[in-house]
Motif scaffolding. Structure first.
Motif, PDB file in Angstrom:
ATOM      1  N   GLY A   1       7.292   7.837   0.575  1.00  0.00           N
ATOM      2  CA  GLY A   1       7.155   7.107   2.289  1.00  0.00           C
ATOM      3  C   GLY A   1       6.222   5.773   2.270  1.00  0.00           C
ATOM      4  N   PRO A   2       5.903   5.262   3.371  1.00  0.00           N
ATOM      5  CA  PRO A   2       6.273   5.705   4.559  1.00  0.00           C
ATOM      6  C   PRO A   2       7.811   5.139   4.947  1.00  0.00           C
ATOM      7  N   ALA A   3       8.568   5.955   5.521  1.00  0.00           N
ATOM      8  CA  ALA A   3       9.794   5.509   6.158  1.00  0.00           C
ATOM      9  C   ALA A   3      10.766   4.868   4.665  1.00  0.00           C
ATOM     10  N   ASP A   4      10.410   5.712   3.368  1.00  0.00           N
ATOM     11  CA  ASP A   4      11.235   5.283   2.472  1.00  0.00           C
ATOM     12  C   ASP A   4      10.791   4.002   1.746  1.00  0.00           C
ATOM     13  N   ALA A   5       9.637   3.461   2.263  1.00  0.00           N
ATOM     14  CA  ALA A   5       9.355   2.189   1.654  1.00  0.00           C
ATOM     15  C   ALA A   5       8.988   2.370   0.253  1.00  0.00           C
ATOM     16  N   THR A   6       8.706   3.127  -0.225  1.00  0.00           N
ATOM     17  CA  THR A   6       8.338   3.292  -1.644  1.00  0.00           C
ATOM     18  C   THR A   6       9.154   4.192  -2.408  1.00  0.00           C
TER      19      THR A   6
ATOM     20  N   PRO B   1      -9.283  -3.197   8.519  1.00  0.00           N
ATOM     21  CA  PRO B   1      -8.839  -2.460   7.300  1.00  0.00           C
ATOM     22  C   PRO B   1      -7.118  -2.483   7.299  1.00  0.00           C
ATOM     23  N   ILE B   2      -6.712  -2.510   6.223  1.00  0.00           N
ATOM     24  CA  ILE B   2      -5.315  -2.473   5.864  1.00  0.00           C
ATOM     25  C   ILE B   2      -4.994  -1.000   5.483  1.00  0.00           C
ATOM     26  N   TYR B   3      -4.076  -0.507   6.001  1.00  0.00           N
ATOM     27  CA  TYR B   3      -3.641   0.845   5.781  1.00  0.00           C
ATOM     28  C   TYR B   3      -2.702   0.519   4.592  1.00  0.00           C
ATOM     29  N   TRP B   4      -3.051   0.501   3.298  1.00  0.00           N
ATOM     30  CA  TRP B   4      -2.222   0.252   2.245  1.00  0.00           C
ATOM     31  C   TRP B   4      -0.880   1.056   2.201  1.00  0.00           C
ATOM     32  N   LEU B   5      -1.277   2.372   2.132  1.00  0.00           N
ATOM     33  CA  LEU B   5      -0.419   3.427   1.458  1.00  0.00           C
ATOM     34  C   LEU B   5       0.653   4.070   2.815  1.00  0.00           C
ATOM     35  N   THR B   6       0.326   3.598   3.936  1.00  0.00           N
ATOM     36  CA  THR B   6       0.662   4.418   5.301  1.00  0.00           C
ATOM     37  C   THR B   6       1.527   3.297   6.153  1.00  0.00           C
TER      38      THR B   6
ATOM     39  N   THR C   1       2.909  -2.821   2.967  1.00  0.00           N
ATOM     40  CA  THR C   1       2.238  -2.856   1.955  1.00  0.00           C
ATOM     41  C   THR C   1       1.817  -1.477   0.930  1.00  0.00           C
ATOM     42  N   ALA C   2       2.768  -0.523   1.423  1.00  0.00           N
ATOM     43  CA  ALA C   2       2.906   0.831   0.558  1.00  0.00           C
ATOM     44  C   ALA C   2       3.375   0.362  -0.712  1.00  0.00           C
ATOM     45  N   LEU C   3       4.408  -0.342  -0.987  1.00  0.00           N
ATOM     46  CA  LEU C   3       4.996  -0.351  -2.426  1.00  0.00           C
ATOM     47  C   LEU C   3       3.949  -1.294  -3.122  1.00  0.00           C
ATOM     48  N   LEU C   4       3.137  -2.100  -2.591  1.00  0.00           N
ATOM     49  CA  LEU C   4       2.183  -3.095  -3.090  1.00  0.00           C
ATOM     50  C   LEU C   4       1.133  -2.301  -3.582  1.00  0.00           C
TER      51      LEU C   4
END
Length: 307
Positions: free
Chosen positions: A254-259, A161-166, A170-173
């Motif tokens: 987040g995470p880490a200001d990625a979004t 699995p991909i942790y899309w939002l964490t 991939t969080a911005l995607l």
């Protein structure tokens, strides 16, 4: 005063009274815009030139510091991160939502059984509250039991699995995917209204001349749809650039200001760090960016009319 002058006087008086009566209908709307739009904008401009924090806000001492808040915001590396994310978020959403929306508009511009109710179903995404959409997509994109991961793993597209939002990569995607899904129906409605207003005679003449469907689309549909596309792009950029609620629900920056995006950073500066002056300055910078986009749109529209 003779009869002629008296009649002219009465006519002018009646005309003035009728005009004043017309303006009274605009008074509620004008009052509403003044209280909830004009006043907040001017007050926000005043705040941006003062040093305001949680301490002096209560005391009432708010010293004037000029453009210091703007300099602090513009020199902050987090601002550059937020600006980059906002540009990527906006461009990706506009490109995909406009392209897919155009495809749907061309599809639903044809008459076939069930096209009206199918078109209505697509509008559900546009009418659904953002909090519901953000919550549903957060569940769909979750790394542990998200339906997207389950689907891709079952199809053999990926093995884990991909942790899309964490995940910072991939969080911005993930937020872009959700926003594209929201924006597609809006793009489809705007473009479909433009397609339905195009003259049919020019297409019949092109068919007689042997033009293929692709040639008709390239040389007839796209040029005639240019004003509608410009309107859609301007509205899309404005609505997308100022997105806040979807980011707040799905990732909170987040995470880490990625979004991290500009509207959410302004919110954090004002109501998270209580640096109200800097938050106001960042809001004004965002307002200027959107204003520049609107001016560019007006220039392109005027250029289109001249041509």
């Amino acid at each position: 005063m003779n009869d002629k002058n008296h009649k002219v006087y009465l006519h002018k008086k009646k005309y003035t009274r009728d005009k004043m009566k017309d303006y009274t209908f605009l008074l509620p709307a004008g009052l509403f815009l003044t209280v909830f739009l004009v006043y907040p904008i001017f007050y926000n401009i005043i705040l941006s030139f003062r040093d305001i924090n949680i301490g002096n806000l209560i005391q009432g001492e708010q010293p004037f510091i000029g453009f210091e808040n703007y300099q602090t915001v513009l020199s902050d590396p987090l601002f550059r991160t937020a600006l980059t994310n906002s540009i990527i978020f906006t461009l990706a959403t506009i490109i995909f939502s406009t392209s897919i929306g155009f495809a749907f508009a061309l599809f639903f511009n044809k008459k076939f059984p069930g096209h009206k109710w199918m078109r209505s179903i697509l509008l559900i995404a546009w009418m659904t509250p953002i909090i519901i959409i953000g919550t549903v997509f957060s569940w769909m994109l979750s790394g542990d039991n998200g339906i997207i991961n389950e689907l891709f793993i079952s199809l053999g597209v990926m093995s884990e699995p991909i942790y899309w939002l964490t995940d910072t990569d991939t969080a911005l995607l993930g937020t872009i995917i959700a926003n594209v899904w929201i924006s597609i129906p809006f793009s489809m409605v705007i473009l479909l209204s433009g397609l339905q207003g195009l003259p049919t005679g020019i297409y019949e003449a092109a068919k007689i001349d042997g033009a293929t469907r692709f040639q008709q689309f390239r040389h007839i549909t796209l040029p005639l749809m240019k004003p509608t596309i410009l309107v859609l792009l301007m509205l899309g950029v404005i609505f997308t650039f100022k997105v806040f609620d979807l980011i707040y629900i799905m990732t909170a920056g987040g995470p880490a200001d990625a979004t991290q995006v500009i509207p959410f950073l302004a919110y954090q500066l004002s109501f998270g760090m209580y640096r109200f002056g800097e938050g106001a300055a960042l809001s004004n910078i965002s307002f200027l960016i959107i204003g520049a986009i609107a001016v560019l749109y007006l220039y392109l529209i005027r250029k289109e009319e001249v041509m």
